[in-house]
Design a protein around this motif. Structure first.
Motif, PDB file in Angstrom:
ATOM      1  N   LYS A  90      11.955  -5.753  -2.718  1.00 31.25           N
ATOM      2  CA  LYS A  90      13.070  -4.708  -3.526  1.00 31.25           C
ATOM      3  C   LYS A  90      11.971  -4.557  -4.348  1.00 31.25           C
ATOM      4  O   LYS A  90      12.140  -3.502  -4.838  1.00 31.25           O
ATOM      5  N   TRP A  91      11.154  -5.628  -5.174  1.00 30.57           N
ATOM      6  CA  TRP A  91      10.578  -5.018  -6.629  1.00 30.57           C
ATOM      7  C   TRP A  91       9.392  -3.884  -5.693  1.00 30.57           C
ATOM      8  O   TRP A  91       8.620  -2.907  -6.504  1.00 30.57           O
ATOM      9  N   ALA A  92       8.754  -3.542  -4.883  1.00 27.69           N
ATOM     10  CA  ALA A  92       7.428  -2.841  -4.462  1.00 27.69           C
ATOM     11  C   ALA A  92       8.308  -1.703  -4.368  1.00 27.69           C
ATOM     12  O   ALA A  92       7.829  -0.436  -4.054  1.00 27.69           O
ATOM     13  N   LYS A  93       9.327  -1.654  -3.535  1.00 26.08           N
ATOM     14  CA  LYS A  93      10.142  -0.500  -3.368  1.00 26.08           C
ATOM     15  C   LYS A  93      10.801   0.416  -4.449  1.00 26.08           C
ATOM     16  O   LYS A  93      10.196   1.810  -4.735  1.00 26.08           O
ATOM     17  N   SER A  94      11.220  -0.785  -5.324  1.00 26.41           N
ATOM     18  CA  SER A  94      10.873   0.442  -6.597  1.00 26.41           C
ATOM     19  C   SER A  94       9.575   0.718  -7.305  1.00 26.41           C
ATOM     20  O   SER A  94       9.938   1.750  -7.864  1.00 26.41           O
ATOM     21  N   TRP A  95       8.529   0.243  -7.282  1.00 27.13           N
ATOM     22  CA  TRP A  95       7.863   1.344  -7.588  1.00 27.13           C
ATOM     23  C   TRP A  95       7.589   2.587  -6.946  1.00 27.13           C
ATOM     24  O   TRP A  95       7.137   3.356  -7.345  1.00 27.13           O
ATOM     25  N   LYS A  96       7.410   1.838  -5.821  1.00 21.59           N
ATOM     26  CA  LYS A  96       7.207   3.385  -5.195  1.00 21.59           C
ATOM     27  C   LYS A  96       8.536   4.087  -5.654  1.00 21.59           C
ATOM     28  O   LYS A  96       7.877   5.441  -5.104  1.00 21.59           O
ATOM     29  N   ASN A  97      10.136   3.953  -5.096  1.00 21.36           N
ATOM     30  CA  ASN A  97      10.833   4.771  -5.987  1.00 21.36           C
ATOM     31  C   ASN A  97      10.588   5.311  -7.028  1.00 21.36           C
ATOM     32  O   ASN A  97      10.289   6.581  -7.516  1.00 21.36           O
ATOM     33  N   GLU A  98      10.579   4.382  -7.841  1.00 18.34           N
ATOM     34  CA  GLU A  98      10.434   5.037  -9.551  1.00 18.34           C
ATOM     35  C   GLU A  98       9.080   4.994 -10.210  1.00 18.34           C
ATOM     36  O   GLU A  98       9.142   5.679 -11.388  1.00 18.34           O
ATOM     37  N   MET A  99       8.702   4.057 -10.173  1.00 17.98           N
ATOM     38  CA  MET A  99       6.726   4.610 -10.763  1.00 17.98           C
ATOM     39  C   MET A  99       5.999   4.387  -9.416  1.00 17.98           C
ATOM     40  O   MET A  99       5.072   3.570  -9.482  1.00 17.98           O
ATOM     41  N   PRO A 100       5.568   5.639  -8.901  1.00 20.05           N
ATOM     42  CA  PRO A 100       5.055   6.267  -7.589  1.00 20.05           C
ATOM     43  C   PRO A 100       3.334   6.003  -7.717  1.00 20.05           C
ATOM     44  O   PRO A 100       2.633   5.572  -7.123  1.00 20.05           O
ATOM     45  N   GLU A 101       3.087   6.348  -9.075  1.00 22.91           N
ATOM     46  CA  GLU A 101       1.525   6.591  -9.462  1.00 22.91           C
ATOM     47  C   GLU A 101       0.978   4.727  -9.238  1.00 22.91           C
ATOM     48  O   GLU A 101       0.364   4.353  -9.488  1.00 22.91           O
ATOM     49  N   ARG A 102       1.825   3.847 -10.206  1.00 17.04           N
ATOM     50  CA  ARG A 102       1.699   2.626 -10.291  1.00 17.04           C
ATOM     51  C   ARG A 102       1.287   2.423  -8.129  1.00 17.04           C
ATOM     52  O   ARG A 102       0.754   1.381  -8.177  1.00 17.04           O
ATOM     53  N   TYR A 103       2.365   2.341  -8.222  1.00 21.68           N
ATOM     54  CA  TYR A 103       2.495   2.063  -6.084  1.00 21.68           C
ATOM     55  C   TYR A 103       1.375   2.859  -5.603  1.00 21.68           C
ATOM     56  O   TYR A 103       0.660   1.811  -4.960  1.00 21.68           O
ATOM     57  N   ARG A 104       0.867   3.541  -5.759  1.00 19.47           N
ATOM     58  CA  ARG A 104      -0.403   4.553  -5.625  1.00 19.47           C
ATOM     59  C   ARG A 104      -1.430   3.353  -5.448  1.00 19.47           C
ATOM     60  O   ARG A 104      -2.777   3.553  -4.719  1.00 19.47           O
ATOM     61  N   GLU A 105      -1.548   3.764  -6.869  1.00 20.30           N
ATOM     62  CA  GLU A 105      -3.423   2.847  -6.858  1.00 20.30           C
ATOM     63  C   GLU A 105      -3.067   1.070  -6.215  1.00 20.30           C
ATOM     64  O   GLU A 105      -4.379   1.224  -6.215  1.00 20.30           O
ATOM     65  N   TYR A 106      -1.847   0.594  -6.885  1.00 20.02           N
ATOM     66  CA  TYR A 106      -1.357  -0.897  -5.886  1.00 20.02           C
ATOM     67  C   TYR A 106      -1.851  -0.730  -4.407  1.00 20.02           C
ATOM     68  O   TYR A 106      -2.853  -1.473  -4.560  1.00 20.02           O
ATOM     69  N   TYR A 107      -1.644   0.197  -3.502  1.00 20.72           N
ATOM     70  CA  TYR A 107      -2.251   0.230  -2.538  1.00 20.72           C
ATOM     71  C   TYR A 107      -3.159   0.655  -1.814  1.00 20.72           C
ATOM     72  O   TYR A 107      -3.509  -0.004  -0.928  1.00 20.72           O
ATOM     73  N   ASN A 108      -3.863   1.329  -2.861  1.00 21.37           N
ATOM     74  CA  ASN A 108      -5.363   1.966  -2.572  1.00 21.37           C
ATOM     75  C   ASN A 108      -6.188   0.568  -2.963  1.00 21.37           C
ATOM     76  O   ASN A 108      -7.011   1.003  -2.208  1.00 21.37           O
ATOM     77  N   GLU A 109      -5.485  -0.495  -3.911  1.00 19.18           N
ATOM     78  CA  GLU A 109      -6.288  -1.003  -4.183  1.00 19.18           C
ATOM     79  C   GLU A 109      -6.439  -2.150  -2.629  1.00 19.18           C
ATOM     80  O   GLU A 109      -7.559  -2.785  -2.774  1.00 19.18           O
ATOM     81  N   ALA A 110      -5.299  -2.700  -2.593  1.00 21.09           N
ATOM     82  CA  ALA A 110      -4.788  -3.073  -1.460  1.00 21.09           C
ATOM     83  C   ALA A 110      -6.173  -2.483  -0.353  1.00 21.09           C
ATOM     84  O   ALA A 110      -6.513  -3.531   0.872  1.00 21.09           O
ATOM     85  N   SER A 111      -5.272  -1.180  -0.297  1.00 19.39           N
ATOM     86  CA  SER A 111      -6.462  -0.794   0.719  1.00 19.39           C
ATOM     87  C   SER A 111      -7.780  -0.931   1.097  1.00 19.39           C
ATOM     88  O   SER A 111      -8.502  -0.987   1.730  1.00 19.39           O
ATOM     89  N   ARG A 112      -8.509  -1.028  -0.158  1.00 19.50           N
ATOM     90  CA  ARG A 112     -10.315  -1.135  -0.495  1.00 19.50           C
ATOM     91  C   ARG A 112     -10.348  -2.311   0.645  1.00 19.50           C
ATOM     92  O   ARG A 112     -11.710  -2.814   0.592  1.00 19.50           O
ATOM     93  N   HIS A 113      -9.895  -3.481   0.518  1.00 20.06           N
ATOM     94  CA  HIS A 113      -9.844  -4.595   1.093  1.00 20.06           C
ATOM     95  C   HIS A 113      -9.379  -5.620   2.250  1.00 20.06           C
ATOM     96  O   HIS A 113     -10.197  -6.336   2.817  1.00 20.06           O
ATOM     97  N   GLN A 114      -8.191  -5.075   2.584  1.00 18.06           N
ATOM     98  CA  GLN A 114      -7.827  -4.843   3.642  1.00 18.06           C
ATOM     99  C   GLN A 114      -7.735  -4.303   4.658  1.00 18.06           C
ATOM    100  O   GLN A 114      -7.617  -3.589   4.418  1.00 18.06           O
TER     101      GLN A 114
END
Length: 306
Positions: free
Chosen positions: A177-201
């Motif tokens: 639910k908290w990641a959904k909240s980022w995606k829906n309400e703070m999309p820039e933060r969501y993209r930053e953390y998604y991209n950070e994870a994608s660089r290593h996972q």
């Protein structure tokens, strides 16, 4: 979310003095018409119950910043922007669509019925057996049979029904639910953390696990972005590792396998503390944090170091 505390009081305490002066208007094809609410205690809960809705089937919106509006509160069907009724002061004789539209100028479904509200409503609906396939089908404009599953794409949940009642739900997009909240309400933060994870996972499932861990940790970090320990847990790209911040400073536990997963490619072995007291341990560094684990993978201690 505007005036959540006030609404919670209204919904669950049923203050008579607050609700008794309401006049209720319901939407029709050609406008809004007054309805006489025939209940002894005219709380919002009882108004909605009289109109055929239980507490999991509605939510309220108000904007007291707007001046000189006839509208006092708008009540929507849960998960949607479909209006159940509009409340005004009892001196109001009539309202028009423009009155409601003007009142809702700042309304946004994703902000005013956010990810936390979605999951809380689903949780209460399952517990109270109060969300039917007919109601969910109506709000999502989709026919659902009594024993069926339905994916609410807008919110990222799969809903499961048995005998016409919601019995369980699970995330259909892998986000908590908290990641959904980022995606829906703070999309820039969501993209930053998604991209950070994608660089290593290398696996999408692991990307989402890291994202969920960071979003959940952020939601539980005292003072959020103003936390005093952020400086120890920020990488060169400006990404804050909120999970390790909680581990280092707020006694949150973590196993070695989870540590290695969410910090993949970003931790390194450290020689500090490994031989202390002849106790077998391994210490890892992430940003300016040091984390020692025993041979079973349990966290022994954590430190901050430049």
């Amino acid at each position: 979310m505007k005036l959540k505390l006030l609404i919670a009081i209204l919904l669950f305490c049923g203050i008579k003095s607050y609700a008794s002066g309401f006049k209720t208007f319901v939407p029709k094809e050609d406008g809004y018409f007054p309805v006489e609410i025939k209940v002894e205690k005219k709380s919002i809960n009882n108004i909605c119950k009289f109109l055929g809705y239980n507490p999991e089937q509605f939510y309220t919106y108000n904007d007291f910043d707007l001046k000189d509006s006839k509208v006092f509160i708008v009540i929507f069907k849960s998960f949607s922007d479909k209006i159940i009724c509009v409340l005004t002061e009892d001196t109001v004789e009539s309202i028009e669509q423009k009155d409601v539209s003007n009142y809702l100028v700042n309304f946004n479904l994703k902000d005013d019925f956010d990810s936390y509200d979605v999951e809380s409503t689903l949780e209460d609906g399952v517990k109270n057996k109060s969300l039917s396939n007919d109601f969910i089908g109506e709000v999502f404009n989709n026919q659902i049979s009594e024993n069926d599953s339905f994916v609410a794409v807008e919110f990222g949940y799969e809903l499961n029904f048995k005998n016409g009642v919601l019995t369980s739900y699970n995330s259909s997009d892998g986000l908590n639910k908290w990641a959904k909240s980022w995606k829906n309400e703070m999309p820039e933060r969501y993209r930053e953390y998604y991209n950070e994870a994608s660089r290593h996972q290398t696996d999408e499932t692991d990307i989402l696990k890291e994202l969920n861990a960071q979003a959940d940790a952020f939601a539980n970090t005292p003072y959020g972005v103003m936390n005093e320990y952020i400086k120890f847990h920020t990488n060169e790209s400006g990404i804050v590792n909120y999970k390790m911040l909680l581990v280092a400073h707020y006694n949150q536990t973590i196993k070695l396998d989870e540590f290695k997963l969410i910090n993949k490619g970003r931790y390194e072995l450290s020689n500090e503390f490994n031989d202390q007291d002849n106790y077998k341990r391994t210490t890892y560094r992430v940003n300016k944090g040091l984390y020692s684990f025993d041979e079973k993978g349990d966290l022994i201690n954590s430190y901050t170091s430049n």
